[in-house]
Design a protein around this motif. Structure first.
Motif, PDB file in Angstrom:
ATOM      1  N   GLY A 168      12.172  12.898  -1.486  1.00 22.41           N
ATOM      2  CA  GLY A 168      12.239  14.350  -1.369  1.00 22.41           C
ATOM      3  C   GLY A 168      12.230  15.071  -2.703  1.00 22.41           C
ATOM      4  O   GLY A 168      12.333  16.304  -2.765  1.00 22.41           O
TER       5      GLY A 168
ATOM      6  N   ALA B  11      14.962  14.221   1.653  1.00 25.28           N
ATOM      7  CA  ALA B  11      14.023  14.283   2.776  1.00 25.28           C
ATOM      8  C   ALA B  11      14.501  13.266   3.811  1.00 25.28           C
ATOM      9  O   ALA B  11      14.357  12.062   3.619  1.00 25.28           O
TER      10      ALA B  11
ATOM     11  N   THR C  80      11.127  16.956  -5.993  1.00 22.41           N
ATOM     12  CA  THR C  80      10.041  17.881  -6.314  1.00 22.41           C
ATOM     13  C   THR C  80       9.949  18.044  -7.830  1.00 22.41           C
ATOM     14  O   THR C  80      10.883  17.712  -8.574  1.00 22.41           O
TER      15      THR C  80
ATOM     16  N   SER D 215       3.727  11.378  -2.500  1.00 26.60           N
ATOM     17  CA  SER D 215       3.089  11.594  -1.201  1.00 26.60           C
ATOM     18  C   SER D 215       2.097  10.476  -0.932  1.00 26.60           C
ATOM     19  O   SER D 215       1.659   9.778  -1.853  1.00 26.60           O
TER      20      SER D 215
ATOM     21  N   LEU E 296       4.866  12.966   3.068  1.00 32.40           N
ATOM     22  CA  LEU E 296       5.910  12.197   2.412  1.00 32.40           C
ATOM     23  C   LEU E 296       5.920  10.753   2.898  1.00 32.40           C
ATOM     24  O   LEU E 296       5.548  10.453   4.034  1.00 32.40           O
TER      25      LEU E 296
ATOM     26  N   PHE F 241       6.365  18.467  -3.809  1.00 36.26           N
ATOM     27  CA  PHE F 241       6.893  17.098  -3.766  1.00 36.26           C
ATOM     28  C   PHE F 241       6.115  16.202  -4.726  1.00 36.26           C
ATOM     29  O   PHE F 241       4.899  16.302  -4.857  1.00 36.26           O
TER      30      PHE F 241
END
Length: 242
Positions: A124, A143, A126, A204, A210, A201
């Motif tokens: 999660g 996340a 960023t 990925s 995600l 984020f």
């Protein structure tokens, strides 16, 4: 998978503490589930019963205290987690670095190993959480991956206590991995996925979504299997050489 067609067929008002306890022991002994997997099932069942209590369908939550008793009596089934040695960490990262099909995982695992973050905190993460000037990472959300009514998805969760919000200094390996990843994304494009108002984020998949914990675990399995296979081949080659 484990509840719907077996224990899940019971009427909720007929379920008692011993039913859940017996079923959990069945999952441990017959289905060979680990105590951690059982804990995931419990985190779904207990709130379900609690909702029934609040709706006055049942008077008491039959799942209360079950996992505490299971954990106390499970013994060897509980399992012990062992941290990777320095040599094992180096071998793992070297495999990722030298196998083209796994190299895209390098920034994620460099961050996980170099910070000790939980998987949801890392997936999660960023770019706003990373301060390259001060060389630190702000951990302020995660996340969380969930499955509800057969539908899987993510949600942003915040730490339950102030202690969960923290700054983690970046070691050189983490700093370099994230800086290189930032420069790559600056050229190839950043992740545009948005979740609960959070965007930017760092990590990925090919679809721009995600990574879920299951996929990360599969990647770990493939990477260490690739390492082990290479070790076997190298050992055979050395044995054949005069």
């Amino acid at each position: 998978r484990y509840v719907r067609n077996s224990f899940g067929r019971k009427k909720i008002a007929e379920v008692n503490y011993s039913d859940i306890l017996q079923y959990y022991y069945y999952l441990l002994k017959e289905e060979k589930l680990g105590i951690n997997t059982l804990g995931v099932i419990h985190t779904l069942l207990r709130p379900t019963f609690q909702l029934a209590v609040r709706d006055n369908i049942i008077y008491k939550n039959p799942a209360d205290g079950v996992m505490k008793e299971i954990s106390r009596k499970a013994g060897k089934n509980k399992g012990i987690r062992h941290a990777l040695t320095i040599e094992q960490q180096q071998a793992f990262m070297d495999t990722i670095r030298t196998f083209p099909e796994y190299y895209h995982w390098y920034p994620l695992f460099a961050t996980l190993l170099g910070t000790g973050m939980r998987i949801g905190e890392c997936t999660g993460l960023t770019w706003n959480d990373v301060d390259f000037k001060k060389r630190c990472i702000s951990v302020n959300h995660a996340a969380t991956y969930y499955t509800r009514n057969g539908v899987a998805g993510f949600a942003v969760s915040r730490p339950k206590t102030e202690a969960g919000i923290r700054l983690i200094p970046m070691m050189d390996a983490v700093y370099n991995a994230l800086k290189n990843e930032y420069d790559r994304q600056k050229k190839d494009g950043f992740c545009t996925y948005e979740l609960d108002g959070v965007s930017g984020f760092i990590f990925s998949n090919k679809l721009g979504l995600l990574h879920n914990p299951h996929c990360v675990n599969l990647a770990i399995k493939r990477i260490y299997e690739a390492h082990n296979a290479r070790e076997i081949i190298d050992a055979k080659r050395e044995h054949r050489e005069p």
